[in-house]
Design an enzyme around this catalytic site. Structure first.
Site, PDB file in Angstrom:
ATOM      1  N   ILE A  15       0.739   2.709 -10.552  1.00  0.00           N
ATOM      2  CA  ILE A  15       1.186   4.141  -9.698  1.00  0.00           C
ATOM      3  C   ILE A  15       2.322   4.651 -10.475  1.00  0.00           C
ATOM      4  O   ILE A  15       2.458   5.897 -10.682  1.00  0.00           O
ATOM      5  CB  ILE A  15       1.153   3.666  -8.268  1.00  0.00           C
ATOM      6  CG1 ILE A  15      -0.003   3.420  -7.507  1.00  0.00           C
ATOM      7  CG2 ILE A  15       1.901   5.296  -7.782  1.00  0.00           C
ATOM      8  CD1 ILE A  15      -1.131   4.412  -7.707  1.00  0.00           C
ATOM      9  N   SER A  37      12.720  -3.037 -12.989  1.00  0.00           N
ATOM     10  CA  SER A  37      11.591  -3.624 -13.068  1.00  0.00           C
ATOM     11  C   SER A  37      11.583  -5.001 -13.706  1.00  0.00           C
ATOM     12  O   SER A  37      12.065  -4.955 -14.822  1.00  0.00           O
ATOM     13  CB  SER A  37      10.278  -2.746 -13.572  1.00  0.00           C
ATOM     14  OG  SER A  37       9.076  -3.451 -13.607  1.00  0.00           O
ATOM     15  N   ARG A  38      11.068  -6.006 -13.220  1.00  0.00           N
ATOM     16  CA  ARG A  38      10.902  -7.139 -13.795  1.00  0.00           C
ATOM     17  C   ARG A  38       9.516  -7.511 -14.653  1.00  0.00           C
ATOM     18  O   ARG A  38       9.567  -8.271 -15.380  1.00  0.00           O
ATOM     19  CB  ARG A  38      10.947  -8.298 -12.788  1.00  0.00           C
ATOM     20  CG  ARG A  38      12.278  -8.484 -11.771  1.00  0.00           C
ATOM     21  CD  ARG A  38      12.143  -9.664 -10.837  1.00  0.00           C
ATOM     22  NE  ARG A  38      13.525  -9.943 -10.473  1.00  0.00           N
ATOM     23  CZ  ARG A  38      13.916  -9.424  -9.195  1.00  0.00           C
ATOM     24  NH1 ARG A  38      13.598  -8.460  -8.768  1.00  0.00           N
ATOM     25  NH2 ARG A  38      15.284  -9.643  -8.801  1.00  0.00           N
ATOM     26  N   LYS A  91       4.112   5.430  -0.532  1.00  0.00           N
ATOM     27  CA  LYS A  91       3.543   4.924   0.544  1.00  0.00           C
ATOM     28  C   LYS A  91       2.954   3.501   0.237  1.00  0.00           C
ATOM     29  O   LYS A  91       2.689   2.904  -0.626  1.00  0.00           O
ATOM     30  CB  LYS A  91       2.410   5.725   0.911  1.00  0.00           C
ATOM     31  CG  LYS A  91       1.039   6.027  -0.095  1.00  0.00           C
ATOM     32  CD  LYS A  91       0.234   4.856   0.119  1.00  0.00           C
ATOM     33  CE  LYS A  91      -0.856   4.530  -0.809  1.00  0.00           C
ATOM     34  NZ  LYS A  91      -1.635   3.350  -0.302  1.00  0.00           N
ATOM     35  N   ASP A 169      -3.901  -0.476   2.687  1.00  0.00           N
ATOM     36  CA  ASP A 169      -3.144   0.178   1.637  1.00  0.00           C
ATOM     37  C   ASP A 169      -3.875   1.429   1.239  1.00  0.00           C
ATOM     38  O   ASP A 169      -3.052   2.377   1.385  1.00  0.00           O
ATOM     39  CB  ASP A 169      -3.026  -0.667   0.404  1.00  0.00           C
ATOM     40  CG  ASP A 169      -2.191  -0.282  -0.594  1.00  0.00           C
ATOM     41  OD1 ASP A 169      -1.072  -0.211  -0.601  1.00  0.00           O
ATOM     42  OD2 ASP A 169      -2.900   0.400  -1.742  1.00  0.00           O
TER      43      ASP A 169
END
Length: 309
Positions: A15, A37-38, A91, A169
């Site tokens: 996303i 971010s990993r 969200k 979700d």
């Protein structure tokens, strides 16, 4: 704040890549300067392994957009707010109602903006649907939200874990539209949640809801859909029928297609976020999350076949 809102992005999954990056690039008054971010790096900006490192190294950040799974969002959002940054929440805004309420309180204390971004509310046909419903006598509503989890969430094991929402979700997108187009409170009456034997979150759900005026609303969510996907909301009124389809981006009334603007969900959200920051306001609507929480609280859990990707 400078003329452009300097944004850091936390979480760099599908996303973030497909929606947030191009939306920020299209938004006047917004600029992506860093990513934490990993599991990946964004081109053309500074990259960090976690939000703590990003906040420490980027004192000039104005805002942080949270795009990681909901189970891991609270601590990162709390740290960003505590550092005086405005926060954009993908969200669902959090794994629980209570933690989002805690973020609202912290944002108020720090004097910064908190935005819960229900992207489906910005779908092209949602505002026209709301206008059509207003002032009409509604008889009943039917939500059908079915998609193929293997296509839309491949390898995303977090979605099946506690706090991952499972079929809610995507289902919460329908509830975000519902609470935007119906101008009165909506309550959950009953729910049945089908949970695979090897998962902790539902793969399907059936909800019975009612408005304050006792209009019945039936909702069916399912992650097992193959072939054409279904993201529909049907509204029956005394003087006609409305159908919102394709996740709120197409509209028909009494079977006739209606003209709607072009799809522009994420750019519209970032424009709203920039406007909120400039106005010194927050926008956090918890109604969709509360309905999901009520489904988990009051629903009947039904075991079903194990899920194998």
């Amino acid at each position: 704040m400078s003329s452009a809102l300097k944004i850091g992005l936390v979480g760099f999954g599908k996303i973030a890549r497909d929606q947030h990056l191009p939306a920020i690039a299209r938004t006047e008054g917004a600029e992506l300067v860093a990513v934490a971010s990993r599991h990946g790096e964004a081109p053309g900006v500074r990259n960090y392994k976690d939000v703590e490192a990003m906040l420490a190294a980027e004192p000039g950040l104005d805002a942080v957009a949270m795009c990681q799974p909901p189970q891991f969002r609270y601590e990162a959002a709390r740290d960003a707010l505590a550092a005086g940054k405005h926060v954009f929440l993908e969200k669902p805004p959090g794994a629980t109602v209570a933690e989002v309420e805690a973020l609202i309180a912290l944002a108020q204390v720090k004097g910064v903006t908190l935005f819960a971004s229900w992207h489906s509310r910005y779908a092209a046909a949602v505002a026209p649907a709301r206008d059509w419903i207003a002032g009409r006598a509604i008889r009943k509503m039917q939500i059908t939200w079915k998609e193929d989890v293997r296509h839309w969430h491949p390898g995303q094991t977090w979605i099946w874990q506690a706090g991952g929402f499972g079929v809610f979700d995507p289902g919460i997108n329908a509830l975000s539209i519902l609470t935007a187009i119906v101008g009165e409170p909506i309550r959950l009456c009953a729910a049945e949640l089908e949970v695979p034997a090897n998962c902790q979150a539902p793969i399907a759900a059936q909800l019975a809801l009612k408005t304050a005026a006792e209009v019945p609303i039936a909702a069916e969510f399912d992650f097992r859909q193959t072939g054409p996907q279904s993201w529909d909301i049907r509204v029956e009124a005394d003087d006609g029928e409305l159908l919102l389809s394709e996740g709120g981006n197409k509209l028909s009334i009494d079977g006739a297609a209606q003209p709607v603007p072009a799809e522009c969900e994420y750019p519209a959200m970032y424009r709203h976020f920039v406007d909120l920051v400039r106005a010194g306001r927050s926008d956090v609507d918890l109604r969709p999350l509360r309905l999901v929480a009520d489904a988990f609280l009051c629903g009947r859990f039904q075991p079903t076949d194990p899920f194998v990707e």
